[in-house]
Design a protein around this motif. Structure first.
Motif, PDB file in Angstrom:
ATOM      1  N   THR A 186       0.826  -1.206   0.000  1.00 17.88           N
ATOM      2  CA  THR A 186       0.000   0.000   0.000  1.00 17.88           C
ATOM      3  C   THR A 186       0.863   1.259   0.000  1.00 17.88           C
TER       4      THR A 186
ATOM      5  N   LEU B 109       0.346   3.360  -3.284  1.00 14.89           N
ATOM      6  CA  LEU B 109      -0.420   4.583  -3.042  1.00 14.89           C
ATOM      7  C   LEU B 109       0.467   5.798  -3.345  1.00 14.89           C
TER       8      LEU B 109
ATOM      9  N   PRO C 298      -4.139  -0.852   7.046  1.00 16.18           N
ATOM     10  CA  PRO C 298      -4.549  -1.911   6.121  1.00 16.18           C
ATOM     11  C   PRO C 298      -4.999  -3.146   6.905  1.00 16.18           C
TER      12      PRO C 298
ATOM     13  N   LEU D 269      -8.244   0.259   5.500  1.00 13.60           N
ATOM     14  CA  LEU D 269      -8.190  -0.147   4.099  1.00 13.60           C
ATOM     15  C   LEU D 269      -8.239  -1.666   3.996  1.00 13.60           C
TER      16      LEU D 269
ATOM     17  N   THR E 240      -7.626  -5.066   2.304  1.00 17.72           N
ATOM     18  CA  THR E 240      -6.667  -5.532   1.295  1.00 17.72           C
ATOM     19  C   THR E 240      -6.828  -7.035   1.072  1.00 17.72           C
TER      20      THR E 240
ATOM     21  N   ILE F  51      -8.788  -3.233  -1.937  1.00 16.62           N
ATOM     22  CA  ILE F  51      -7.663  -3.726  -2.743  1.00 16.62           C
ATOM     23  C   ILE F  51      -7.833  -5.233  -2.951  1.00 16.62           C
TER      24      ILE F  51
ATOM     25  N   TYR G 182      -5.338   0.946  -6.660  1.00 17.68           N
ATOM     26  CA  TYR G 182      -4.531   1.953  -5.949  1.00 17.68           C
ATOM     27  C   TYR G 182      -4.749   3.365  -6.489  1.00 17.68           C
TER      28      TYR G 182
END
Length: 254
Positions: A19, A23, A147, A182, A184, A213, A242
């Motif tokens: 990430t 990102l 994440p 986030l 993932t 993600i 992303y």
């Protein structure tokens, strides 16, 4: 004024470095000026952007020691608008060396705070622990992205991390915000992945990024070529995810 965002979770393997790198690269492609600080002794963010970590003479370690200025530690990357302060395995020693220093939690903040006028975003890739390195990152940051992988033990340890964030807010950095959780490594074919998404949204609702993600082979291949997913395969699902996260972050911070 730029924004400093730590990417943290004491659990390993949740997609922190993936990430941080992707990102950062996505924000750069969207014409934001970005600095990535590798605050993990494994130095995966550095090697993932093509830096030969064995040759790093000035990086996060020297920055925390205050033996070099942040400007001297910055290296440009091949990714547009993206610079990095790399890490080296030396960084393992910094926790021990800082232990008896005064204001040891503020070393990173003091070293990088003035860079907020140079960059739109400064991202810090944290180590998978809640030690002094991560504490320095949280004290320096304006906000934190957490994440969470869409797997069975996803929420385990999240409470501990949120408590750490609370105590950093109380003692060292009252302005620290949670930028968002986030999700993932999402696999739409797995019932478990869908259950985790449901569970996280139920408990944390507004705190969760809309972008998820997804698991993506290209995403796991990119670091071995020393490239972000944007350079490696701009048409892949990982790159789309992303870029969408970067757009969501920019919109949130307008």
């Amino acid at each position: 004024m730029g924004k400093i965002i730590a990417i943290a979770n004491q659990k390993g393997g949740v997609g922190k470095t993936t990430t941080s790198v992707n990102l950062a690269a996505s924000l750069g492609v969207l014409e934001k000026k970005v600095l990535l600080i590798d605050a993990d002794p494994q130095a995966n963010a550095s090697s993932g952007l093509g830096i030969d970590v064995e040759t790093v003479m000035q990086g996060t370690y020297q920055l925390l020691e205050h033996s070099v200025s942040a400007e001297d530690a910055v290296i440009p990357t091949n990714s547009p608008n993206l610079d990095i302060i790399p890490a080296h395995i030396d960084l393992v020693a910094i926790e021990i060396e800082l232990v008896d220093k005064e204001e040891r939690e503020y070393m990173l903040k003091k070293a990088i705070h003035h860079l907020k006028s140079t960059y739109d975003y400064i991202l810090i890739d944290c180590a998978p622990s809640l030690g002094l390195l991560t504490l320095n990152a949280l004290t320096a940051a304006d906000s934190v992205i957490i994440p969470i992988q869409c797997e069975y033990f996803a929420l385990e340890g999240l409470g501990k991390l949120l408590n750490t964030v609370k105590s950093v807010q109380k003692i060292h950095n009252p302005d620290l915000d949670i930028e968002g959780l986030l999700l993932t490594m999402f696999d739409s074919r797995l019932r478990l992945s869908n259950q985790v998404v449901e569970e996280v949204n139920k408990h944390f609702d507004a705190m969760v990024f809309k972008t998820i993600i997804q698991r993506n082979v290209r995403l796991s291949e990119a670091p071995s070529y020393g490239e972000s997913i944007i350079s490696y395969d701009a048409t892949s699902k990982g790159a789309n995810n992303y870029l969408s996260l970067a757009e969501e972050l920019i919109k949130k911070n307008v």
